[in-house]
Write a protein that holds these residues in place. Structure first.
Motif, PDB file in Angstrom:
ATOM      1  N   ASP A 271     -18.602  -2.733  24.458  1.00  0.00           N
ATOM      2  CA  ASP A 271     -19.940  -2.528  23.884  1.00  0.00           C
ATOM      3  C   ASP A 271     -21.049  -2.908  24.852  1.00  0.00           C
ATOM      4  N   GLY A 272     -20.682  -3.477  26.010  1.00  0.00           N
ATOM      5  CA  GLY A 272     -21.669  -3.802  27.023  1.00  0.00           C
ATOM      6  C   GLY A 272     -22.651  -4.877  26.620  1.00  0.00           C
ATOM      7  N   SER A 273     -22.251  -5.748  25.722  1.00  0.00           N
ATOM      8  CA  SER A 273     -23.160  -6.790  25.245  1.00  0.00           C
ATOM      9  C   SER A 273     -23.502  -7.752  26.376  1.00  0.00           C
ATOM     10  N   PRO A 274     -24.776  -8.183  26.462  1.00  0.00           N
ATOM     11  CA  PRO A 274     -25.185  -9.098  27.530  1.00  0.00           C
ATOM     12  C   PRO A 274     -24.596 -10.484  27.304  1.00  0.00           C
ATOM     13  N   PRO A 275     -24.530 -11.290  28.362  1.00  0.00           N
ATOM     14  CA  PRO A 275     -24.002 -12.646  28.197  1.00  0.00           C
ATOM     15  C   PRO A 275     -24.910 -13.474  27.295  1.00  0.00           C
TER      16      PRO A 275
END
Length: 300
Positions: A271-275
């Protein structure tokens, strides 16, 4: 890669570039010079994290300046500040005092000059597969964190921002920069590593591995040490007593951040979620490790 934080606006200076940690500026008042400003940004897994580590930029800068001063006889790019010439710092922006260096603008070589004195990190992973690191054969039976018989030079090709550096053989560096330069880079890197290791050892610190960057000084033609040198961001330092006790992973850098992030975020998530933001206690612990290293090395 995560976005790079906006650079500081410095009147009279033109911003040219921002890396993961440093911002570069020039000014018509200082032809042939660049202003290197270290930020408090912290990165891991090719992402800029939030929040930064308070005081990190200043600590990295002061440690680099200290090491440059220890390495007498090794040409470096520092113009100011200079310890024995307070007037040399006049004119540097007050808003970045303590974390800025005015340096010579070098013609940089596209080589990360990596030296390893211990088998750890990517070197350990490669050794398990090939019993070598970057084409350098090593004895059988070594374990993670072991000291190598002799420091080894394992260069990398410098990637563009956001990409990973590529480990290469010495022969590949010859193809990139020529045999004379490649040999000089290897010899100079090993010399600095050995000198720095002796200094660190006298203070109960192990220099496990590090990377250097060099360029040609357009004014003199000399191969010159640039960028940062022997900092917590460019090197792996261990407490010698802790290493002797068998703990091979406790380093004076952002390993605390990496460990927390690895346990709380999946960089390969589809999902490419940011850290996630770093907890206050992780930020504080990391800042303390940076401070402890500079205090022990410089004895200040």
């Amino acid at each position: 890669m995560g976005g790079v934080t906006d650079a500081t606006d410095l009147p009279g200076w033109t911003h040219h570039y921002s890396g993961k940690v440093r911002d570069l500026y020039s000014s018509p008042k200082y032809p042939g010079r660049m202003l290197v400003v270290a930020s408090d940004r912290v990165s891991a897994f090719d992402h800029i994290l939030e929040p930064g580590i308070p005081g990190k930029g200043s600590l990295l800068t002061q440690l680099s300046l200290w090491w440059f001063a220890q390495l007498d006889g090794i040409p470096n790019h520092i113009v100011a500040p200079v310890a024995d010439d307070p007037e040399a710092s006049v004119g540097l922006p007050e808003s970045v005092a303590g974390r800025a260096m005015l340096v010579k603008q070098l013609d940089m070589f596209p080589i990360e000059c990596v030296v390893r004195g211990y088998l750890v990190g990517s070197g350990w992973l490669e050794y398990q597969q090939t019993q070598s690191v970057c084409g350098v054969p090593l004895p059988a039976g070594l374990e993670n964190g072991d000291r190598l018989p002799e420091p080894i030079y394992t260069p990398a090709f410098k990637a563009t921002l956001g990409d990973h550096d590529e480990n290469i053989t010495f022969q590949r560096t010859v193809e990139l920069v020529g045999e004379d330069v490649a040999t000089a880079l290897r010899e100079r890197s090993l010399e600095i590593f050995r000198r720095a290791s002796v200094i660190a050892s006298a203070r109960g610190i192990i220099l496990a591995d590090t990377k250097f960057e060099f360029g040609t000084d357009p004014e003199t033609g000399a191969i010159t040490l640039g960028d940062e040198v022997l900092t917590s961001d460019s090197s792996r330092f261990w407490d010698a007593a802790v290493w002797e006790s068998g703990n091979r992973g406790d380093s004076f850098d952002k390993q605390i951040v990496r460990n927390w992030l690895a346990a709380n975020w999946d960089p390969t998530s589809i999902d490419g979620s940011p850290p996630p933001p770093l907890p206050a206690e992780i930020v504080a612990q990391t800042a303390a490790r940076y401070r402890e290293l500079i205090e022990r090395l410089t004895r200040r």
